[in-house]
Design an enzyme around this catalytic site. Structure first.
Site, PDB file in Angstrom:
ATOM      1  N   LYS A 122       0.814  -1.221   0.000  1.00 25.67           N
ATOM      2  CA  LYS A 122       0.000   0.000   0.000  1.00 25.67           C
ATOM      3  C   LYS A 122       0.846   1.268   0.000  1.00 25.67           C
ATOM      4  O   LYS A 122       2.055   1.255   0.200  1.00 25.67           O
ATOM      5  CB  LYS A 122      -0.975  -0.029   1.184  1.00 25.67           C
ATOM      6  CG  LYS A 122      -2.136  -1.003   0.950  1.00 25.67           C
ATOM      7  CD  LYS A 122      -3.181  -0.925   2.031  1.00 25.67           C
ATOM      8  CE  LYS A 122      -4.367  -1.837   1.691  1.00 25.67           C
ATOM      9  NZ  LYS A 122      -5.365  -1.860   2.769  1.00 25.67           N
TER      10      LYS A 122
ATOM     11  N   ARG B 124      -3.630  -9.832   5.126  1.00 24.05           N
ATOM     12  CA  ARG B 124      -4.087  -9.976   3.731  1.00 24.05           C
ATOM     13  C   ARG B 124      -2.966  -9.469   2.834  1.00 24.05           C
ATOM     14  O   ARG B 124      -2.607  -8.289   2.893  1.00 24.05           O
ATOM     15  CB  ARG B 124      -5.375  -9.173   3.530  1.00 24.05           C
ATOM     16  CG  ARG B 124      -5.947  -9.207   2.119  1.00 24.05           C
ATOM     17  CD  ARG B 124      -7.199  -8.331   2.041  1.00 24.05           C
ATOM     18  NE  ARG B 124      -7.752  -8.291   0.690  1.00 24.05           N
ATOM     19  CZ  ARG B 124      -7.364  -7.462  -0.269  1.00 24.05           C
ATOM     20  NH1 ARG B 124      -6.398  -6.582  -0.031  1.00 24.05           N
ATOM     21  NH2 ARG B 124      -7.927  -7.499  -1.465  1.00 24.05           N
TER      22      ARG B 124
END
Length: 268
Positions: A214, A248
């Site tokens: 991210k 995740r």
């Protein structure tokens, strides 16, 4: 917690949710797994690498993403869910915040609903989850990163999400919470959410941490999405230390290995 007929212990181990994006525009792997053969091969590799759950998403949620129709999203995720359930023995999560997509996915065999809007986008989603009696991962999110006291405000937002879930009849043992790194937060908020992940334990539910590749990693290291494995692994170590039940991730093998090493150190 039971997901897809498999029991997951809630303390002492962090499980890996492997990401299968069937989208043309995801921020880090858009278009790579769109056809069934590629998706099947990638799923098989993630399972070999140690994934415990496969999370299938049909709509990119990167900044500035294009909102899909329910029909388009269903046409992307349902064939992939059916393929994974037919060819592999592993629980499957559907990454959606739309009730019609969730309904189609659950009918196709999905075992868990992963909602980036914490039941606040589609008022019917909680009822769909409750009807099917499946677990759900409910993420913290906001339209604007406007907070008075970030950690306390995040917890209060999640309490509202939990209230929606309970009102619909979703059982406590079917709820997982996600701090929502990268969603409705500034760079500094994202770092704080990771550093103070243990605050979510105050709510009494298992935690999923989703930081893989991210922007918080990209901004810190000044690296593109394809070169953020080490940064992701650092956040995974934090997740293990702070009691996350799931991470995740895109890079399953590396994360499985670092979890194993971290847990060996923590648990002797």
């Amino acid at each position: 917690m039971i997901i897809g007929g498999r029991e997951f212990q809630e303390k002492g181990h962090t499980y890996v949710m492997g990401i299968l994006n069937v989208t043309p525009d995801s921020f880090s792997d858009g278009g790579k797994w769109n056809n069934k053969d590629a998706a099947k091969a990638h799923t098989e590799q993630m399972i070999q690498d140690g994934a415990d759950i496969i999370d299938i998403g049909g709509e990119s949620t990167r900044p500035g993403y294009t909102l899909l129709s329910d029909e388009e999203e269903i046409s992307r995720v349902v064939p992939m869910i059916e393929m994974v359930k037919a060819d592999f023995d592993i629980p499957v999560s559907v990454d959606t915040y739309k009730s019609r997509v969730a309904e189609a996915a659950l009918q196709a065999g999905a075992d868990l609903v992963n909602d980036i809007w914490g039941l606040k986008y589609d008022k019917n989603l909680a009822d769909v989850i409750a009807k099917h009696q499946v677990p759900c991962c409910l993420m913290h999110n906001r339209k604007e990163a406007d907070y008075k006291n970030f950690c306390e405000d995040m917890l209060e937002d999640l309490r509202k999400t939990i209230a929606i879930a309970k009102k619909a009849g979703i059982a406590d043992d079917k709820i997982i919470l996600d701090p929502g790194v990268g969603f409705g937060k500034t760079y500094e908020h994202n770092l704080t959410a990771i550093n103070h992940l243990e605050e979510l334990h105050r709510l009494g539910y298992p935690i999923l941490l989703g930081t893989s590749r991210k922007s918080v990693i990209g901004l810190t290291l000044d690296l593109p999405a394809t070169e953020r494995v080490e940064g992701t692994l650092s956040t995974t170590v934090f997740g293990v230390q702070k009691g996350a039940m799931f991470v995740r991730v895109h890079d399953v093998k590396e994360n499985v290995r670092i979890i194993k090493m971290t847990e060996a150190i923590l648990h002797g």
